[in-house]
Structure formats: structure tokens, C-alpha cells
Design a protein around this motif. Structure first.
Motif, PDB file in Angstrom:
ATOM      1  N   PRO A 251      -5.545   1.964  -3.553  1.00 25.62           N
ATOM      2  CA  PRO A 251      -5.408   3.232  -2.832  1.00 25.62           C
ATOM      3  C   PRO A 251      -4.305   4.148  -3.367  1.00 25.62           C
ATOM      4  O   PRO A 251      -4.269   5.318  -3.029  1.00 25.62           O
ATOM      5  CB  PRO A 251      -5.072   2.792  -1.394  1.00 25.62           C
ATOM      6  CG  PRO A 251      -5.339   1.318  -1.337  1.00 25.62           C
ATOM      7  CD  PRO A 251      -5.127   0.829  -2.718  1.00 25.62           C
ATOM      8  N   TYR A 252      -3.387   3.606  -4.200  1.00 27.18           N
ATOM      9  CA  TYR A 252      -2.233   4.425  -4.568  1.00 27.18           C
ATOM     10  C   TYR A 252      -1.849   4.397  -6.040  1.00 27.18           C
ATOM     11  O   TYR A 252      -1.131   5.289  -6.503  1.00 27.18           O
ATOM     12  CB  TYR A 252      -1.004   4.005  -3.751  1.00 27.18           C
ATOM     13  CG  TYR A 252      -0.477   2.624  -4.086  1.00 27.18           C
ATOM     14  CD1 TYR A 252       0.438   2.436  -5.121  1.00 27.18           C
ATOM     15  CD2 TYR A 252      -0.901   1.504  -3.377  1.00 27.18           C
ATOM     16  CE1 TYR A 252       0.896   1.175  -5.443  1.00 27.18           C
ATOM     17  CE2 TYR A 252      -0.435   0.263  -3.682  1.00 27.18           C
ATOM     18  CZ  TYR A 252       0.465   0.089  -4.718  1.00 27.18           C
ATOM     19  OH  TYR A 252       0.913  -1.169  -5.027  1.00 27.18           O
TER      20      TYR A 252
ATOM     21  N   CYS B  48      -2.412   6.008   0.965  1.00 27.37           N
ATOM     22  CA  CYS B  48      -3.729   6.130   0.302  1.00 27.37           C
ATOM     23  C   CYS B  48      -3.888   7.462  -0.412  1.00 27.37           C
ATOM     24  O   CYS B  48      -4.894   8.161  -0.212  1.00 27.37           O
ATOM     25  CB  CYS B  48      -4.855   5.918   1.305  1.00 27.37           C
ATOM     26  SG  CYS B  48      -4.791   6.999   2.762  1.00 27.37           S
TER      27      CYS B  48
ATOM     28  N   SER C 293       0.807  -1.214   0.000  1.00 26.69           N
ATOM     29  CA  SER C 293       0.000   0.000   0.000  1.00 26.69           C
ATOM     30  C   SER C 293       0.841   1.264   0.000  1.00 26.69           C
ATOM     31  O   SER C 293       0.355   2.335  -0.254  1.00 26.69           O
ATOM     32  CB  SER C 293      -0.929   0.027   1.215  1.00 26.69           C
ATOM     33  OG  SER C 293      -0.188   0.001   2.402  1.00 26.69           O
TER      34      SER C 293
ATOM     35  N   HIS D 290      -5.526  -1.197   1.827  1.00 31.40           N
ATOM     36  CA  HIS D 290      -6.408  -1.873   0.871  1.00 31.40           C
ATOM     37  C   HIS D 290      -7.316  -2.887   1.563  1.00 31.40           C
ATOM     38  O   HIS D 290      -8.423  -3.153   1.111  1.00 31.40           O
ATOM     39  CB  HIS D 290      -5.586  -2.575  -0.206  1.00 31.40           C
ATOM     40  CG  HIS D 290      -4.688  -3.651   0.297  1.00 31.40           C
ATOM     41  ND1 HIS D 290      -3.476  -3.396   0.884  1.00 31.40           N
ATOM     42  CD2 HIS D 290      -4.845  -5.002   0.330  1.00 31.40           C
ATOM     43  CE1 HIS D 290      -2.901  -4.531   1.238  1.00 31.40           C
ATOM     44  NE2 HIS D 290      -3.721  -5.513   0.919  1.00 31.40           N
TER      45      HIS D 290
ATOM     46  N   GLY E  70      -9.775   6.976  -5.331  1.00 32.13           N
ATOM     47  CA  GLY E  70      -9.469   5.732  -4.626  1.00 32.13           C
ATOM     48  C   GLY E  70     -10.653   5.204  -3.843  1.00 32.13           C
ATOM     49  O   GLY E  70     -10.879   3.992  -3.772  1.00 32.13           O
TER      50      GLY E  70
ATOM     51  N   TYR F 205      -7.183   8.256  -2.174  1.00 34.94           N
ATOM     52  CA  TYR F 205      -8.377   8.440  -1.356  1.00 34.94           C
ATOM     53  C   TYR F 205      -8.650   9.912  -1.069  1.00 34.94           C
ATOM     54  O   TYR F 205      -9.762  10.258  -0.664  1.00 34.94           O
ATOM     55  CB  TYR F 205      -8.224   7.690  -0.028  1.00 34.94           C
ATOM     56  CG  TYR F 205      -8.719   6.260  -0.070  1.00 34.94           C
ATOM     57  CD1 TYR F 205      -8.281   5.372  -1.060  1.00 34.94           C
ATOM     58  CD2 TYR F 205      -9.608   5.786   0.876  1.00 34.94           C
ATOM     59  CE1 TYR F 205      -8.724   4.067  -1.100  1.00 34.94           C
ATOM     60  CE2 TYR F 205     -10.067   4.472   0.844  1.00 34.94           C
ATOM     61  CZ  TYR F 205      -9.621   3.616  -0.147  1.00 34.94           C
ATOM     62  OH  TYR F 205     -10.086   2.322  -0.181  1.00 34.94           O
TER      63      TYR F 205
END
Length: 306
Positions: A303-304, A168, A20, A242, A178, A171
């Protein structure tokens, strides 16, 4: 059961790197960090003995090696950022029903940290070409656990910044890309792990976008109590944000019977039951083994990875 006594799905989580973080797509953790991850997964952090343990472990997992008071004070000295009004519209209601949080974290601390984060990324964006950040919906709730857990506002700022920028970043883009990807993946994963529940919710015209948006946006920090949120975040910081998508599914499965009996399930889903981190983590870990590898890989990256 694996020779070590740890189920295969736990072995998978322990072996895989923390994808992540964009800065760590390969390579192994050192032995000390692997032991921390194993402890979090099997026993949890023993906070009764030493309340300073969680902040130290979070800093290790986030790889916070140093903090600069001068740099933080420089951001603070710049005063209100250009989205201060938007920040203030959210901060007063952050974990508003949690008395312990309100006693420990004042609103001005949260405002100052978020102002400083916006200034930091304004400076970073000017210095190099990189993904930009500003204040977006939900960021106040994501900052709250760091201010509550860390011994100082300074350490909370650096932990929060590293978490947002590496764990993240998608997000907290203006489009919340995200988060929306996470919600679509939640539907995909639920369809595989519990097709009956998925079909029932779909017949009621309920997708994850409708009932799970707050839980995905805030990484479950919107569901009290805070002490259980922190235990869940121990797990997410160790193994990747995640997995929050599966944590939300785990909460659905733990309330499954009530949801399936409810003619209008949104009544049950509007407010999730109080968080039970140990049970949620236990169910989440079992879900990992049930997902196809390609879907799990998509989950890891959402998330990334743009």
C-alpha cells in the motif's frame, strides 16, 4: 499454542510493527499501544460502555496528536477545488443504502472534507518534494468511516489525511497502483491458501481484478453493514491496511461452498454477503501463518512502497 495462550500467528501480528505507515518501518510501539492492539485482536473494542472509545483509539493508532481548526478552515475557505465536479459525482452515492450513515453524515460534509484534502496536498506539494495527492475514485468511501466515527468534521479530516498519506498512499494515486498490486497479490495468496478455489475461479476466467476490485479499493467499506466495517477497520488500523487483501480472501473462504457449487460464480461474487467482521478477522489471522515470508513481506509493503 504459545505459552501465553495466544496462537503463534496471533503472536506474530502482535509483535510486528505497523509497517503500513511509511513513517514507521522499524521500532516498537509503546506498551499502551501494544495493549490496544492486543485488545482489538482478542476482544474487540467494547463500545457498549463508552461510544467515544473508538474515535479515541483510532486517533491513537493513527498518531493524531493535535488538530488545527484554523488550518482546516483555511483550506475550506479556498472554496471548491479543481476536481470538485468529480467529487460531487461520487459523494451523493456514498453508502447510499445505509440510513444511519445518511442521518449522521451529510453530503456537504463529505464534499468539504475532500475539497480540503485536495487543497492541503496542493499546498504541501508546493512546499516540499513529496508524493502528490488529488481526488481519485474510491476516496469518498474511504473518507466515510472517519466522518461517521469521529465526533467532529475537523477530527475526521486529520484522521483521513494521515490515513491516506501514510497508510495507503499508493491506493489513491491516479493509476490506483496500490489497488492493482493488491489485486495481483490477492490472486497469489489465494493460490497458496486454497489452490482448488483459485483454479476453479481461473477456469471461469475470474481473477481478483474482476470480482474483488471494489473490496480492495475501499478496504471492504463497500460491503455492509457499516457497524461491521468499523469493526474490521479497528483491526486494519491496528495491524495495517495490507491485511485487507487477506480479509477479502477470508470472505471468499466463508462463501466458498456456494461459489464452488455455482456454474457461474460471478453471480455470487458480484455482491458479497453481509460483512461479519469477527469471522473475517479470525480467518484472516489464520491465513497469515500460511503465507511464505517473502510473499507476506510483499503484501505488507504494497500500500505504500513504490
Amino acid at each position: 499454542m504459545a505459552p501465553s495462550g495466544i496462537p503463534p500467528n496471533l503472536q506474530k501480528l502482535l509483535k510486528e510493527p505497523k509497517f503500513s505507515s511509511r513513517s514507521q518501518k522499524s521500532g516498537e510501539y509503546d506498551d499502551g499501544t501494544k495493549k490496544l492492539r492486543r485488545m482489538i485482536l482478542t476482544d474487540g473494542i467494547p463500545l457498549d460502555a463508552d461510544p467515544s472509545l473508538r474515535p479515541r483509539i483510532w486517533k491513537i493508532l493513527l498518531r493524531i496528536n493535535e488538530v488545527s481548526a484554523d488550518t482546516y478552515l483555511d483550506y475550506v475557505a479556498r472554496g471548491p477545488c479543481h476536481v470538485r465536479e468529480k467529487i460531487r459525482n461520487d459523494t451523493f452515492r456514498t453508502l447510499a443504502t445505509d440510513r444511519g450513515f445518511k442521518e449522521r453524515v451529510r453530503e456537504d460534509m463529505l464534499v468539504r472534507l475532500l475539497d480540503a484534502f485536495v487543497w492541503k496536498n496542493h499546498v504541501d506539494q508546493q512546499q516540499r518534494d513529496r508524493l502528490g495527492f488529488t481526488y481519485v475514485q474510491g476516496m469518498n468511501v474511504l473518507a466515510a468511516p472517519f466522518l461517521y466515527t469521529m465526533p467532529s468534521e475537523l477530527e475526521a479530516f486529520y484522521c483521513f489525511s494521515k490515513f491516506i498519506e501514510e497508510c495507503c498512499p499508493l491506493y489513491v494515486q491516479p493509476t490506483l497502483d496500490g489497488v492493482h498490486r493488491g489485486l495481483k497479490l490477492l490472486d497469489k495468496c489465494l493460490k497458496i491458501v486454497d489452490p482448488e478455489l483459485f483454479d476453479y475461479l481461473r477456469k471461469k476466467k475470474l481473477s481478483a481484478e474482476i470480482y474483488a476490485f471494489p473490496s480492495v479499493l475501499t478496504l471492504c467499506a463497500c460491503t455492509p453493514p457499516l457497524n461491521e466495517v468499523l469493526r474490521l477497520w479497528d483491526f486494519l488500523l491496528a495491524f495495517g491496511v495490507h491485511l485487507n487483501v487477506l480479509c477479502v480472501i477470508a470472505q471468499l473462504l466463508l462463501m466458498r461452498d456456494d461459489v464452488m457449487k455455482e456454474p457461474s460464480p460471478m453471480k455470487r461474487l458480484r455482491v458479497f454477503p453481509e460483512l461479519d467482521a469477527i469471522n473475517v478477522i479470525g480467518v484472516t489471522v489464520t491465513l497469515v501463518r500460511d503465507l511464505p515470508e517473502d510473499l507476506y513481506a510483499e503484501l505488507v509493503k504494497h500500500p505504500y512502497a513504490p
